[in-house]
Scaffold this active site. Structure first.
Site, PDB file in Angstrom:
ATOM      1  CG  ASP A 232      -2.198   0.503   1.259  1.00  0.00           C
ATOM      2  OD1 ASP A 232      -2.223   1.431   0.067  1.00  0.00           O
ATOM      3  OD2 ASP A 232      -2.709   1.197   2.250  1.00  0.00           O
TER       4      ASP A 232
ATOM      5  CG  LEU B  10       8.574 -17.432  -4.205  1.00  0.00           C
ATOM      6  CD1 LEU B  10       9.220 -16.823  -2.809  1.00  0.00           C
ATOM      7  CD2 LEU B  10       9.727 -15.823  -4.473  1.00  0.00           C
TER       8      LEU B  10
ATOM      9  CG  HIS C  72      -0.443   2.693  -9.267  1.00  0.00           C
ATOM     10  ND1 HIS C  72      -1.156   1.764  -8.048  1.00  0.00           N
ATOM     11  CD2 HIS C  72      -1.195   2.877  -9.751  1.00  0.00           C
ATOM     12  CE1 HIS C  72      -1.931   2.597  -7.355  1.00  0.00           C
ATOM     13  NE2 HIS C  72      -2.734   3.117  -8.554  1.00  0.00           N
TER      14      HIS C  72
END
Ligand code: IPE
Ligand code: IPE
Ligand code: MG
Length: 224
Positions: free
Chosen positions: A12, A122, A29
């Site tokens: 965030d 991962l 962003h």
């Protein structure tokens, strides 16, 4: 020292960062993507097996169309250019959330998942159009439709996170202390860290400080 198998992150603060430094939420962003790459690399370095990133919530559709479009274009460009690299790094990509996007994006997401499905180093879960309440309601509906007993084992089969262990650690950047409909069931016993820094300014060092603190917490799970 606590083992660390799964980190979940609410990324965030992009909008505020962009507004502050570039006078544009969308620039935030874009900058946030650099942090995504850095944190993926560091997660691998720390030998953590699962990383879940909250990228777009079911509520984020309420944002202006221009911002929503920008976010999905960014995702499309990122995946198109990076999926080979993810694959080379032995990363398995998994989308959690409802894949109800444009035909083109759905296809790209499916192909990316398929291409990387056997990778082992991962597992990167991207929470996209994800909302915990919808996830739980759909799981209960499936139990009902299949006339299955309501218990933890059965419920988990219908969660988007099926086969993914619950997060050990949740980090939310951006100086806000809430869960915003993220993994409400799965976070029942996670250690939670709220970080003041905005996502684009969150560094490997900040990440490692949190990991170190996490490792030394006494996790009780109800015991003493
Ligand atoms: C998080 O950053 C990214 C998404 C929700 C897609 P925000 O866009 O929420 O950034 P702030 O909270 O407005 O600064
Ligand atoms: C949570 O951030 C969602 C993501 C990071 C994708 P928001 O910025 O949407 O959360 P609220 O609306 O402030 O709770
Ligand atoms: Mg926000």
């Amino acid at each position: 020292m606590n083992p660390l198998n799964h980190v979940a992150i609410i990324m965030d603060g992009n909008g505020r960062w962009g507004q502050k430094y570039k006078n544009s939420r969308n620039a935030g962003h874009k900058a946030g993507l650099n942090t995504v790459e850095k944190i993926i690399k560091e997660t691998i370095k720390q030998k953590i097996k699962f990383l879940t990133l909250y990228a777009f919530s079911t509520e984020n559709w309420k944002r202006p169309k221009k911002e929503v479009n920008y976010l999905f274009n960014l995702l499309e460009t990122f995946l198109t250019s990076k999926v080979d690299e993810l694959h080379k790094q032995n990363i398995k990509l998994k989308i959690i959330g409802l894949k109800k996007f444009s035909k083109r994006l759905n296809k790209l997401l499916n192909l990316s998942e398929k291409k990387t499905s056997k990778n082992k180093r991962l597992q990167l879960n991207l929470a996209l159009n994800y909302g915990s309440k919808t996830e739980l309601l759909n799981a209960f509906k499936s139990l009902k439709n299949n006339k299955e007993k309501i218990n933890e084992v059965n419920l988990k089969k219908y969660l988007q996170t099926k086969n993914i262990p619950d997060p050990d650690l949740l980090i939310r950047t951006g100086n806000t202390k809430r869960l915003s409909n993220f993994l409400l069931w799965q976070l029942a016993y996670s250690e939670i860290f709220f970080e003041k820094k905005l996502w684009p300014e969150f560094s490997e060092n900040d990440y490692n400080i949190i990991i170190k603190k996490y490792r030394n917490i006494k996790r009780n799970f109800g015991k003493i």
